[in-house]
Motif scaffolding. Structure first.
Motif, PDB file in Angstrom:
ATOM      1  N   MET A 109     -29.714 -24.000  27.654  1.00  0.00           N
ATOM      2  CA  MET A 109     -29.997 -24.655  26.376  1.00  0.00           C
ATOM      3  C   MET A 109     -31.503 -24.744  26.148  1.00  0.00           C
ATOM      4  O   MET A 109     -31.983 -24.532  25.026  1.00  0.00           O
ATOM      5  CB  MET A 109     -29.357 -26.048  26.321  1.00  0.00           C
ATOM      6  N   LEU A 110     -32.249 -25.047  27.198  1.00  0.00           N
ATOM      7  CA  LEU A 110     -33.703 -25.107  27.065  1.00  0.00           C
ATOM      8  C   LEU A 110     -34.286 -23.726  26.766  1.00  0.00           C
ATOM      9  O   LEU A 110     -35.218 -23.593  25.964  1.00  0.00           O
ATOM     10  CB  LEU A 110     -34.327 -25.683  28.345  1.00  0.00           C
ATOM     11  N   ILE A 111     -33.731 -22.702  27.400  1.00  0.00           N
ATOM     12  CA  ILE A 111     -34.196 -21.334  27.126  1.00  0.00           C
ATOM     13  C   ILE A 111     -33.930 -20.975  25.663  1.00  0.00           C
ATOM     14  O   ILE A 111     -34.798 -20.442  24.961  1.00  0.00           O
ATOM     15  CB  ILE A 111     -33.494 -20.332  28.057  1.00  0.00           C
ATOM     16  N   ALA A 112     -32.716 -21.273  25.192  1.00  0.00           N
ATOM     17  CA  ALA A 112     -32.351 -20.934  23.819  1.00  0.00           C
ATOM     18  C   ALA A 112     -33.094 -21.789  22.803  1.00  0.00           C
ATOM     19  O   ALA A 112     -33.233 -21.378  21.649  1.00  0.00           O
ATOM     20  CB  ALA A 112     -30.839 -21.094  23.624  1.00  0.00           C
ATOM     21  N   GLY A 113     -33.571 -22.943  23.217  1.00  0.00           N
ATOM     22  CA  GLY A 113     -34.299 -23.821  22.306  1.00  0.00           C
ATOM     23  C   GLY A 113     -35.747 -23.437  22.114  1.00  0.00           C
ATOM     24  O   GLY A 113     -36.435 -24.031  21.273  1.00  0.00           O
ATOM     25  N   MET A 114     -36.238 -22.455  22.895  1.00  0.00           N
ATOM     26  CA  MET A 114     -37.602 -21.969  22.736  1.00  0.00           C
ATOM     27  C   MET A 114     -37.630 -20.692  21.902  1.00  0.00           C
ATOM     28  O   MET A 114     -36.605 -20.030  21.718  1.00  0.00           O
ATOM     29  CB  MET A 114     -38.240 -21.719  24.111  1.00  0.00           C
ATOM     30  N   ASN A 115     -38.812 -20.359  21.421  1.00  0.00           N
ATOM     31  CA  ASN A 115     -38.996 -19.183  20.567  1.00  0.00           C
ATOM     32  C   ASN A 115     -38.649 -17.911  21.341  1.00  0.00           C
ATOM     33  O   ASN A 115     -39.203 -17.654  22.419  1.00  0.00           O
ATOM     34  CB  ASN A 115     -40.450 -19.122  20.094  1.00  0.00           C
TER      35      ASN A 115
ATOM     36  N   SER B 130     -36.384 -28.512  18.315  1.00  0.00           N
ATOM     37  CA  SER B 130     -36.233 -27.083  18.632  1.00  0.00           C
ATOM     38  C   SER B 130     -37.400 -26.258  18.103  1.00  0.00           C
ATOM     39  O   SER B 130     -38.010 -26.599  17.092  1.00  0.00           O
ATOM     40  CB  SER B 130     -34.930 -26.541  18.046  1.00  0.00           C
ATOM     41  N   SER B 131     -37.674 -25.161  18.773  1.00  0.00           N
ATOM     42  CA  SER B 131     -38.782 -24.294  18.382  1.00  0.00           C
ATOM     43  C   SER B 131     -38.385 -23.363  17.250  1.00  0.00           C
ATOM     44  O   SER B 131     -37.225 -22.964  17.129  1.00  0.00           O
ATOM     45  CB  SER B 131     -39.244 -23.450  19.575  1.00  0.00           C
TER      46      SER B 131
ATOM     47  N   THR C 205     -32.643 -20.381  18.531  1.00  0.00           N
ATOM     48  CA  THR C 205     -31.353 -20.422  17.850  1.00  0.00           C
ATOM     49  C   THR C 205     -30.996 -21.842  17.413  1.00  0.00           C
ATOM     50  O   THR C 205     -29.895 -22.072  16.924  1.00  0.00           O
ATOM     51  CB  THR C 205     -30.236 -19.868  18.759  1.00  0.00           C
ATOM     52  N   GLY C 206     -31.922 -22.774  17.587  1.00  0.00           N
ATOM     53  CA  GLY C 206     -31.673 -24.155  17.216  1.00  0.00           C
ATOM     54  C   GLY C 206     -31.888 -24.403  15.734  1.00  0.00           C
ATOM     55  O   GLY C 206     -32.426 -23.576  15.006  1.00  0.00           O
ATOM     56  N   GLY C 207     -31.480 -25.603  15.288  1.00  0.00           N
ATOM     57  CA  GLY C 207     -31.637 -25.991  13.903  1.00  0.00           C
ATOM     58  C   GLY C 207     -32.700 -27.055  13.751  1.00  0.00           C
ATOM     59  O   GLY C 207     -33.580 -27.210  14.600  1.00  0.00           O
ATOM     60  N   GLY C 208     -32.614 -27.813  12.663  1.00  0.00           N
ATOM     61  CA  GLY C 208     -33.598 -28.849  12.407  1.00  0.00           C
ATOM     62  C   GLY C 208     -34.850 -28.306  11.738  1.00  0.00           C
ATOM     63  O   GLY C 208     -34.924 -27.140  11.363  1.00  0.00           O
TER      64      GLY C 208
END
Length: 495
Positions: free
Chosen positions: A256-262, A355-356, A360-363
């Motif tokens: 999740m942390l990997i996917a939350g980065m650019n 999220s970055s 793949t994150g939102g916000g």
């Protein structure tokens, strides 16, 4: 006498969009062959649903393609925005077809909400008894999130240029974050291909880690789709509470942390075989710091509040749920809705800001949060030094004012959208906690909210009107407000 029938001028103007949408639907129809193959291989009873859905989607795509193929195909900037919005609006309707065919008690509104939640990686669900669904349905739900994770349109821009449609305008409209002109390679199609290869590779590694940690192959594949897309769909009603495994939760936290980065940062680090790109990415540092500090703060708070008897147990549950919500994934290993209200509200704040960009994150993304804080600091400084020229600097670079102003405009529309949709839900009879948290959870692509739509429940209790409002929230959030709203401005339709 000339008997030739002239093409309507309006059709010519819409030809690039209709042609592109037809190709998108044709390609999308082929993804239905994956759950169809799973259904055939495992002999579950959903086979006919995919057969019919495939032919319906392919027929619709073919009709649009044939209608527009003789018209102009060059995409202008307006066409790119129109195509992206049309695709993200239309695709959930066709993606809902297998669910409608297999689950006869499901209404179109409910099925559309479910697939919109999948393609936008929101993870909000109206389905219950997930443990009883056939494997192919789980694969389809997970696949929708995986395709939506990096952006199904970005995948298609790697293919559309080969079919006579340029991809730059689509990529610009779909890519999250305020700095959309940054490229990893000179050609936009090459950029999309390389990002997707990286995305697919990380998903494969994630699935293998899950399998080695004790998940079944079905659970491993579906949860790897949901983890790397930060989507949050699970194969079980209890989500990660079903596994009750600290090892599986730890693996999930890492990915999740990997996917939350650019993903551009991941790509550069892999290309250079160096961690230097991560050190240079200030947004990644802020993101990781926010996740770690928030997790520890919540863990200590829950321990001191007596929610968990030991600090170690508090850290386990706090880290998993805070990072899950903070990265807009939406997994849960416990019902955090019963925690002291300070914690769920903090988690909602994180999902809106942490999220970055390029993840793949939102916000609103961490980079916008940074720019807002830096702009606020600049305005405070100018109160003391009115004539001073104070540039906004981020990671050592001066940020042009037009980007800062665009972020301020984005935040104004984002906040106004949350307020407007919350008021609509309140007027329809929802309580404030449910209405506000549902809108925030949907517009940030997080999934579970609070109260009636908390992690231990679903969105099934909502009315059709409330469900459509939240479907709109998911669309606005996934396409980051501007892409959708620009279509409704008078200037968009002027020559």
């Amino acid at each position: 006498m000339n008997w030739a029938i002239e093409r309507p001028q309006t059709l010519d103007k819409m030809s690039p969009v209709l042609y592109g949408l037809g190709i998108v639907l044709l390609i999308f129809s082929t993804t239905m062959l994956i759950p169809l193959g799973v259904s055939f291989w495992l002999h579950d009873d959903a086979l006919l649903a995919y057969d019919k859905a495939f032919f319906i989607t392919a027929a619709a795509g073919s009709a649009l393609w044939l209608t527009a193929r003789s018209g102009p195909r060059d995409l202008k900037i307006r066409d790119g925005y129109m195509l992206v919005t049309a695709a993200w609006t239309v695709l959930p309707a066709f993606a809902a077809t297998p669910l409608l065919l297999y689950l006869p008690g499901l209404s179109f509104t409910e099925a559309y909400f479910e697939t919109m939640a999948g393609l936008t990686t929101t993870g909000a669900t109206i389905l219950s008894d997930l443990d009883k669904l056939p494997p192919s349905i789980h694969i389809w739900r997970g696949l929708l999130q995986w395709l939506g994770g990096m952006g199904i349109i970005v995948l298609f821009v790697a293919i559309l240029p080969l079919l006579g449609i340029g991809g730059r305008q689509i990529f610009r409209a779909e890519t999250p974050g305020p700095m959309k002109d940054t490229q990893l390679t000179p050609r936009i199609a090459s950029t999309a291909k390389r990002l997707w290869l990286l995305y697919a590779g990380l998903t494969l590694i994630c699935a293998l880690c899950y399998r080695l940690a004790g998940m079944s192959w079905l659970d491993a594949v579906v949860h790897s789709f949901a983890t790397m897309s930060l989507g949050g769909f699970s194969t079980h009603d209890a989500s990660y509470g079903f596994f009750n495994s600290p090892l599986i939760e730890a693996i999930t936290i890492v990915f999740m942390l990997i996917a939350g980065m650019n993903f551009a940062t991941h790509f550069l680090a892999l290309s250079k075989r160096s961690f230097e790109p991560y050190r240079q990415d200030w947004e990644a540092s802020w993101f990781l710091t926010a996740m770690i500090v928030s997790s520890l703060t919540v863990a200590v708070f829950l321990w001191l509040s007596g929610v968990y008897p030991s600090l170690a147990t508090a850290i386990r549950y706090a880290a998993f749920n805070v990072i899950s919500i903070g990265t807009t994934t939406g997994f849960a290993n416990t019902d955090y809705n019963v925690w002291p209200m300070f914690v769920p509200v903090l988690m909602l704040l994180l999902c809106a800001t942490a999220s970055s960009a390029g993840s793949t994150g939102g916000g609103i993304k961490m980079i916008r949060t940074q720019l807002l804080l830096l702009q606020a600091w600049r305005e405070l400084s100018k109160l003391l030094h009115p004539n001073a020229v104070i540039p906004v600097r981020l990671n050592g670079h001066v940020i042009p004012n037009h980007i800062v102003f665009a972020v301020l405009a984005f935040m104004s529309l984002y906040g106004a959208s949350i307020i407007a949709m919350t008021m609509m839900l309140l007027a329809s009879g929802l309580d404030l906690t449910t209405a506000f948290s549902a809108v925030v959870a949907c517009i940030t692509s997080t999934g579970p909210g609070l109260n009636e739509v908390g992690p231990a429940t679903t969105y099934a209790s909502l009315s059709d009107f409330q469900t459509w409002v939240l479907s709109l929230a998911m669309l606005l959030g996934r396409l980051e407000i501007f892409t959708v709203m620009v279509i409704f401005t008078p200037a968009f339709w002027r020559k």
